[in-house]
Design a protein around this motif. Structure first.
Motif, PDB file in Angstrom:
ATOM      1  N   ASP A   1       0.803  -1.215   0.000  1.00 27.82           N
ATOM      2  CA  ASP A   1       0.000   0.000   0.000  1.00 27.82           C
ATOM      3  C   ASP A   1       0.841   1.273   0.000  1.00 27.82           C
ATOM      4  OD1 ASP A   1       0.936  -0.398   2.575  1.00 27.82           O
ATOM      5  OD2 ASP A   1      -0.859   0.389   3.522  1.00 27.82           O
ATOM      6  N   ARG A   2       2.145   1.156  -0.063  1.00 25.32           N
ATOM      7  CA  ARG A   2       3.024   2.321  -0.106  1.00 25.32           C
ATOM      8  C   ARG A   2       3.403   2.643  -1.539  1.00 25.32           C
ATOM      9  NH1 ARG A   2       6.570   3.127   4.988  1.00 25.32           N
ATOM     10  NH2 ARG A   2       5.002   2.652   6.530  1.00 25.32           N
TER      11      ARG A   2
ATOM     12  N   THR B   1       7.375  17.078  -7.484  1.00 25.56           N
ATOM     13  CA  THR B   1       5.987  17.533  -7.589  1.00 25.56           C
ATOM     14  C   THR B   1       5.101  16.947  -6.511  1.00 25.56           C
ATOM     15  OG1 THR B   1       5.437  15.766  -9.146  1.00 25.56           O
ATOM     16  CG2 THR B   1       6.163  17.865 -10.077  1.00 25.56           C
ATOM     17  N   ASP B   2       5.590  15.979  -5.771  1.00 27.48           N
ATOM     18  CA  ASP B   2       4.764  15.302  -4.768  1.00 27.48           C
ATOM     19  C   ASP B   2       5.353  15.449  -3.368  1.00 27.48           C
ATOM     20  OD1 ASP B   2       2.500  13.908  -4.089  1.00 27.48           O
ATOM     21  OD2 ASP B   2       3.356  11.943  -4.521  1.00 27.48           O
ATOM     22  N   ARG B   3       6.021  16.547  -3.083  1.00 33.96           N
ATOM     23  CA  ARG B   3       6.655  16.751  -1.774  1.00 33.96           C
ATOM     24  C   ARG B   3       5.653  16.721  -0.635  1.00 33.96           C
ATOM     25  NH1 ARG B   3      10.827  21.650  -2.677  1.00 33.96           N
ATOM     26  NH2 ARG B   3      11.187  21.038  -4.816  1.00 33.96           N
ATOM     27  N   ASP B   4       4.485  17.291  -0.823  1.00 34.23           N
ATOM     28  CA  ASP B   4       3.490  17.316   0.255  1.00 34.23           C
ATOM     29  C   ASP B   4       3.114  15.895   0.682  1.00 34.23           C
ATOM     30  OD1 ASP B   4       3.499  20.064   0.225  1.00 34.23           O
ATOM     31  OD2 ASP B   4       1.789  20.186  -1.138  1.00 34.23           O
ATOM     32  N   ALA B   5       2.973  15.004  -0.288  1.00 30.70           N
ATOM     33  CA  ALA B   5       2.635  13.620   0.040  1.00 30.70           C
ATOM     34  C   ALA B   5       3.781  12.948   0.788  1.00 30.70           C
ATOM     35  CB  ALA B   5       2.319  12.839  -1.234  1.00 30.70           C
ATOM     36  N   LEU B   6       5.011  13.279   0.456  1.00 26.82           N
ATOM     37  CA  LEU B   6       6.155  12.700   1.154  1.00 26.82           C
ATOM     38  C   LEU B   6       6.196  13.145   2.604  1.00 26.82           C
ATOM     39  CD1 LEU B   6       8.959  13.032  -1.521  1.00 26.82           C
ATOM     40  CD2 LEU B   6       7.826  10.957  -0.793  1.00 26.82           C
ATOM     41  N   VAL B   7       5.848  14.373   2.862  1.00 29.51           N
ATOM     42  CA  VAL B   7       5.877  14.901   4.222  1.00 29.51           C
ATOM     43  C   VAL B   7       4.852  14.199   5.112  1.00 29.51           C
ATOM     44  CG1 VAL B   7       5.443  16.966   5.602  1.00 29.51           C
ATOM     45  CG2 VAL B   7       6.775  17.129   3.522  1.00 29.51           C
ATOM     46  N   THR B   8       3.725  13.843   4.548  1.00 29.93           N
ATOM     47  CA  THR B   8       2.647  13.233   5.357  1.00 29.93           C
ATOM     48  C   THR B   8       2.741  11.717   5.439  1.00 29.93           C
ATOM     49  OG1 THR B   8       1.188  13.126   3.435  1.00 29.93           O
ATOM     50  CG2 THR B   8       1.067  15.114   4.804  1.00 29.93           C
ATOM     51  N   ARG B   9       3.691  11.114   4.740  1.00 30.37           N
ATOM     52  CA  ARG B   9       3.825   9.647   4.806  1.00 30.37           C
ATOM     53  C   ARG B   9       4.339   9.204   6.163  1.00 30.37           C
ATOM     54  NH1 ARG B   9       6.963   7.562  -0.402  1.00 30.37           N
ATOM     55  NH2 ARG B   9       8.141   6.665   1.279  1.00 30.37           N
ATOM     56  N   PRO B  10       3.909   8.020   6.610  1.00 33.99           N
ATOM     57  CA  PRO B  10       4.423   7.492   7.882  1.00 33.99           C
ATOM     58  C   PRO B  10       5.865   7.058   7.767  1.00 33.99           C
ATOM     59  CG  PRO B  10       2.839   5.969   6.884  1.00 33.99           C
ATOM     60  CD  PRO B  10       2.915   7.176   6.015  1.00 33.99           C
TER      61      PRO B  10
END
Length: 67
Positions: free
Chosen positions: A14-15, A58-67
């Protein structure tokens, strides 16, 4: 575009990963990123992990919120 991780080797499916392929540091041969190898089958050179850097940027925000 990020790739869904396979669950081979105990990696959670799921990652998301930004790995695109493995590349031999000596001869430049490309291998599938799911290969279980550390050395190039052609010349024994080290396999380097290559990433989709444009997708990461382009996906930095998603990286910040990942566990």
């Amino acid at each position: 575009m990020p790739h869904a991780r396979c669950d081979a080797g105990g990696v959670r499916a799921d990652r998301v990963t930004y790995v695109t392929h493995l590349e031999c540091g000596h001869c430049g041969a490309r291998l599938d990123h799911r290969a279980r190898a550390q050395l190039c089958p052609k010349d024994g050179g080290p396999l380097l992990v290559r990433y989709d850097l444009a997708a990461i940027r382009t996906d930095r925000d998603a990286l910040v919120t990942r566990p």
